[in-house]
Write an enzyme that holds these catalytic residues in place. Structure first.
Site, PDB file in Angstrom:
ATOM      1  N   ASN A   6      47.510  40.842  37.466  1.00  0.00           N
ATOM      2  CA  ASN A   6      46.991  40.717  38.823  1.00  0.00           C
ATOM      3  C   ASN A   6      46.974  39.226  39.220  1.00  0.00           C
ATOM      4  OD1 ASN A   6      45.105  40.263  40.910  1.00  0.00           O
ATOM      5  ND2 ASN A   6      44.087  42.200  40.480  1.00  0.00           N
ATOM      6  N   ASP A  28      36.946  43.101  32.815  1.00  0.00           N
ATOM      7  CA  ASP A  28      36.871  44.445  33.390  1.00  0.00           C
ATOM      8  C   ASP A  28      35.662  44.478  34.309  1.00  0.00           C
ATOM      9  OD1 ASP A  28      38.083  46.986  33.605  1.00  0.00           O
ATOM     10  OD2 ASP A  28      36.441  47.873  32.476  1.00  0.00           O
TER      11      ASP A  28
HETATM   12  P1  IMP Z   1      39.024  45.526  37.574  1.00  0.00           P
HETATM   13  O1  IMP Z   1      38.524  45.922  36.250  1.00  0.00           O
HETATM   14  O2  IMP Z   1      38.635  44.113  37.937  1.00  0.00           O
HETATM   15  O3  IMP Z   1      40.463  45.784  37.786  1.00  0.00           O
HETATM   16  O4  IMP Z   1      38.228  46.406  38.634  1.00  0.00           O
HETATM   17  C1  IMP Z   1      38.202  47.813  38.602  1.00  0.00           C
HETATM   18  C2  IMP Z   1      37.865  48.339  39.984  1.00  0.00           C
HETATM   19  O5  IMP Z   1      36.550  47.869  40.369  1.00  0.00           O
HETATM   20  C3  IMP Z   1      38.797  47.850  41.084  1.00  0.00           C
HETATM   21  O6  IMP Z   1      39.901  48.702  41.223  1.00  0.00           O
HETATM   22  C4  IMP Z   1      37.904  47.891  42.301  1.00  0.00           C
HETATM   23  O7  IMP Z   1      37.846  49.200  42.820  1.00  0.00           O
HETATM   24  C5  IMP Z   1      36.540  47.544  41.738  1.00  0.00           C
HETATM   25  N1  IMP Z   1      36.306  46.090  41.859  1.00  0.00           N
HETATM   26  C6  IMP Z   1      36.297  45.180  40.840  1.00  0.00           C
HETATM   27  N2  IMP Z   1      36.073  43.950  41.313  1.00  0.00           N
HETATM   28  C7  IMP Z   1      35.931  44.078  42.651  1.00  0.00           C
HETATM   29  C8  IMP Z   1      35.684  43.131  43.694  1.00  0.00           C
HETATM   30  O8  IMP Z   1      35.558  41.913  43.504  1.00  0.00           O
HETATM   31  N3  IMP Z   1      35.602  43.654  44.948  1.00  0.00           N
HETATM   32  C9  IMP Z   1      35.732  44.971  45.195  1.00  0.00           C
HETATM   33  N4  IMP Z   1      35.990  45.879  44.281  1.00  0.00           N
HETATM   34  C10 IMP Z   1      36.079  45.443  42.987  1.00  0.00           C
END
Ligand code: IMP
Length: 203
Positions: A9, A69
């Site tokens: 990402n 995460d």
């Molecule tokens: P990841 O583990 O950072 O990829 O986050 C998993 C999921 O949590 C993402 O697909 C979002 O739906 C939600 N999420 C995580 N961080 C954010 C943020 O900063 N803003 C909004 N949604 C978030």
């Protein structure tokens, strides 16, 4: 030394690079290892997923590895969607569908407190890992507002502010967000050690 960031990402990478701008540290990412498959995030907690991602990539590459995460925890929903935030409304990553489901599940609910939480793990090449976390508390509003950011940003207003994360500037969000705070904690916990070379780090 090289530090591998276990993500593809680009938005996350930019944020992590800014906070870990240490002269002696060469940051590489999962984009530099396209042959390594995505790690399945099947842990019960954010911490378990961060550790699994960091350890798997560290062992696969032989590099010290950082992984994160994140998820949104809504009090009235017993902490959901939590570790399932990315796939709340189904397997396909559709932020709008996730937000619609969240607002539907909170229809008529007055108590709308929530927090974003982020776990960050650092793994040694042998896979042993340690973890820090950061959080950001706020409220889930009743409709979506704003076009910036991603995920649940349009429905989340952080404590002390009037705008959603999708209405604030990225610079402010990065400073007060769960990920920003977890990265600061990581920098405080491990920055000096990473700067002086991984040899001195004992997992
Ligand atoms: P990841 O583990 O950072 O990829 O986050 C998993 C999921 O949590 C993402 O697909 C979002 O739906 C939600 N999420 C995580 N961080 C954010 C943020 O900063 N803003 C909004 N949604 C978030």
């Amino acid at each position: 030394m090289k530090l591998l960031i276990a993500t593809r990402n680009k938005h996350k990478l930019r944020e992590i690079r800014e906070i870990f701008s240490i002269a002696t540290l060469q940051i590489v990412s999962a984009l530099d290892f396209p042959w390594i498959p995505d790690v399945v995030e099947d842990g019960d907690t954010l911490e378990a997923n961060a550790i699994k991602k960091a350890s798997t990539l560290a062992k696969a590459t032989g590099l010290w590895t950082l992984a994160d995460d994140s998820g949104l925890e809504v009090e009235a929903l017993g902490g959901a969607p939590g570790v399932y935030s990315a796939r709340y409304a189904g397997e396909s990553v559709d932020y709008a569908a996730n937000n619609r489901k969240l607002l539907r599940n909170l229809e008529g609910v007055v108590e709308r407190r929530a927090q974003f939480r982020c776990a960050i793990a650092l793994a040694a090449p042998d896979g042993r890992a340690r973890v820090v976390e950061g959080s950001c508390a706020g409220l889930i509003i009743r409709e979506t507002r704003g076009a910036n950011g991603f995920g649940y940003d349009p429905v989340f207003v952080p404590d002390g502010y009037a705008e959603t994360f999708a209405e604030t500037e990225a610079e402010l969000k990065n400073r007060i967000s769960h990920r920003g705070r977890a990265l600061e904690a990581a920098r405080r916990a491990w920055g000096d050690l990473l700067e002086s070379g991984a040899a001195k780090l004992t997992p």
